[in-house]
Design an enzyme around this catalytic site. Structure first.
Site, PDB file in Angstrom:
ATOM      1  N   ASP A  72     -14.541 -34.174 -21.649  1.00 29.43           N
ATOM      2  CA  ASP A  72     -14.442 -33.780 -20.242  1.00 29.43           C
ATOM      3  C   ASP A  72     -14.892 -34.987 -19.423  1.00 29.43           C
ATOM      4  OD1 ASP A  72     -14.767 -32.860 -17.658  1.00 29.43           O
ATOM      5  OD2 ASP A  72     -16.098 -31.191 -18.173  1.00 29.43           O
TER       6      ASP A  72
ATOM      7  N   LYS B 139     -12.463 -35.767  -8.198  1.00 37.25           N
ATOM      8  CA  LYS B 139     -13.514 -36.770  -8.087  1.00 37.25           C
ATOM      9  C   LYS B 139     -12.852 -38.145  -7.899  1.00 37.25           C
ATOM     10  CE  LYS B 139     -16.626 -33.690  -9.743  1.00 37.25           C
ATOM     11  NZ  LYS B 139     -16.469 -32.253  -9.735  1.00 37.25           N
TER      12      LYS B 139
ATOM     13  N   TRP C  98     -21.812 -27.986 -17.253  1.00 33.90           N
ATOM     14  CA  TRP C  98     -20.380 -27.974 -17.563  1.00 33.90           C
ATOM     15  C   TRP C  98     -20.134 -27.858 -19.063  1.00 33.90           C
ATOM     16  CZ3 TRP C  98     -18.481 -26.255 -13.469  1.00 33.90           C
ATOM     17  CH2 TRP C  98     -18.943 -26.685 -12.234  1.00 33.90           C
TER      18      TRP C  98
END
Ligand SMILES: Cc1ncc(COP(=O)(O)O)c(C=O)c1O
Ligand SMILES: Cc1ncc(COP(=O)(O)O)c(C=O)c1O
Ligand SMILES: [Mg+2]
Ligand SMILES: [Mg+2]
Ligand SMILES: [Mg+2]
Ligand SMILES: [Mg+2]
Lengths: 354, 354
Positions: free
Chosen positions: A167, A191, A100
């Site tokens: 993030d 999530k 990511w």
């Protein structure tokens, strides 16, 4: 059969949240209309948006500290781009802790120089880089607090002169910390917060408006701030369901309360991984994620048996990501200690059989 | 009380779609897991995405004609930007038919020259421009097929040498036509297709890859095409619900069947507007939208009485947009002829009273 959902995301949400979300699709607030067929400008939905934004700040203890909470579309992946578009004038620093971060770096390179301040690529991202120096003169430093794929998590965050961007897609609302050390936090909802389809962005207003380029309306955080996160039609269902999860978390006692459960779950699973000779952990012990535990089976011959046992126990979503292999148990906020117990029982049983 | 939902968007969806969507939030495909808590890479959700993409092309009769269907995030507003980012090299033409075209023009100007080929701004967008000439050498021409706010709709589309791009947010799937005259069609889901949170993009692959600028991953149509609309986590619930609506439409007989109903609904309402002295239409008769009927009350004194009567009849969402005032009855695919009948009855009753 009861399911134990260890999916990495989209992932388990509290049962009561699912129930309320499901009901609202048929009848929202007793209005006789569905949540998804009313105007996003209606009083009832504006209240949802405001409540969701307010709860996010409240749970992170960021109220009245110069931050705005936004619910945007596009996923965390669009934030890779928006962060650079809004903030990168000359050069930015990135800590590369996996897939990511790597993707975030790729987008940033379109807008300026990117300095990889640290990286754990040399060991396929099984650790969090340490001992790096943050150069001066950066427009910002970007980190990924929890690396969903590799199962690593920052325990300490870098101190910087420049804005710190995080993030937090896979560990927001899961552990206490001083969130005001960050200037911008973003997280795809799917999530710890809600269904896929919305992204929470928490941004300190005073870092914005400093780049010389013209930022397109939809990519400009200032557009969305000025319009109270309703510049265009938001992802209504995802925002509503996120609001329900944030309410659930608040009623539970907030992040302090859930952190305790999260630590118990992680302790239970990691000690099984360590003590059980059939399994071994992937990430370095000191950098292990409380959210995503990555591990391998030491004898590949046992894999089929183990996979069948998981299935029989109603355990779902335990396959590791293709870039790591093995297994990954994601233990987000809504996953119960009981479910981790069921997994650990299957692992012990495997040891007896294997 | 039964509600009659004339909301302009998000708006009415078929009852059976709402029911199935609501059920899937509790249990998806009998899996014991919610639609919104499983991986978007799971077999079951990949099938949903593929089905939704395939149904969209099938209903528009664009299968095997070089088009790809994508379900993206960001709303139609992000498409204003993406269209220009991907296609505008030097200059593009826009027909300005109202607020939404105007916003599309604003974003395009960041990337090149914009020629307003025609505009109805002089009469607050109550008509569709005609008799304009499309200059040669455009990278594309952009139009808005149905102007949600002003209640106008293109009946004939311009012939062009360059790619023709159409914002079909508020009338896609509502009327038959040769959709292959367009090279790119986009539509926020929240009118004729589903809940807010996903945008359908239908793009002819061969118009892409021609601009010299580097297009960021998330804004690049080619990224999403290469990844079968799963480059990152899609808006799962919105895509699933859109798929349900597309299935509903197909089972009904497709666009041909719904067009007939849509014409009946519009005929019924517009003739009441015309014949009833208490009301008058806003848009020019020849350009009237079958989806959004805009009208005013001729005597403002009657407004309160009329509004109360609407409320008593369970009629919702009839307020006009602030840039037009008056009333707007949105009659999307899922709205029944019966609901339009109820509205017309209230309007007749108003005439008797007024
Ligand atoms: C840490 C992290 N960042 C970013 C992303 C990408 O999120 P999205 O799919 O919403 O773009 C993910 C997805 O799992 C993630 O785990
Ligand atoms: C014709 C048209 N285009 C674009 C939009 C903007 O859509 P979104 O809110 O999804 O960005 C709308 C919204 O109503 C619309 O009616
Ligand atoms: Mg990672
Ligand atoms: Mg071990
Ligand atoms: Mg308009
Ligand atoms: Mg009249």
């Amino acid at each position: 059969m009861k399911k134990h959902n260890f999916s990495a995301g989209p992932c388990i949400l509290p049962k009561e949240v699912l129930l309320k979300a499901s009901e609202a699709v048929m009848d929202f607030n007793g209005s006789g209309l569905s949540l998804i067929e009313i105007s996003h400008r209606s009083k009832d939905f504006v209240a949802v948006m405001e409540n969701a934004r307010s709860l996010a700040l409240e749970l992170l203890d960021l109220k009245d500290k110069g931050y705005t909470a936004l619910f945007l579309q596009g996923g965390a992946s669009l934030e890779f781009l928006m962060v650079a578009y809004n903030l990168l004038e000359t050069k930015a620093g990135y800590l590369n802790t996996g897939t990511w971060s790597d993707k975030a770096i790729k987008e940033a390179k379109l807008f300026g120089e990117v300095i990889e301040v640290g990286s754990s690529k040399d060991e396929n991202f099984k650790y969090i880089p340490k001992g790096y120096t943050v150069p001066s003169g950066l427009d910002y430093l970007h980190i990924t607090s929890n690396n969903t794929i590799f199962g690593t998590q920052f325990k300490k965050f870098p101190k910087t002169d420049c804005p710190l961007i995080c993030d937090m897609s896979s560990d927001i609302f899961s552990r206490t910390m001083d969130f005001s050390q960050f200037d911008l936090i973003y997280a795809g909802a799917q999530k710890n917060m809600g269904p896929a389809g919305t992204t929470l962005v928490i941004v300190k207003d005073d870092i914005l408006g400093k780049v010389s380029r013209k930022v397109p309306s939809m990519l400009n955080y200032q557009t969305h701030i000025a319009k109270d996160s309703m510049f265009n039609t938001p992802s209504v269902f995802a925002v509503y369901t996120s609001m329900l999860t944030l309410e659930w978390l608040k009623n539970l006692g907030g992040i302090t309360a859930i952190e305790e459960v999260n630590e118990k779950k992680a302790r239970l699973l990691y000690s099984e991984i360590d003590l059980n000779p059939v399994f071994e952990g992937y990430a370095n012990i000191e950098d292990r994620s409380l959210m995503n535990a990555t591990f391998n089976i030491t004898d590949e011959v046992l894999k089929t048996t183990f996979d069948n046992m998981l299935k029989e126990a109603g355990i779902n979503g335990l396959n590791g990501h293709r870039s790591v292999g093995g297994y990954r148990a994601s233990m987000y906020n809504a996953l119960s200690l009981e479910s981790v117990g069921v997994l650990v029982d299957v692992m012990s049983e495997m040891e007896r059989k294997g």
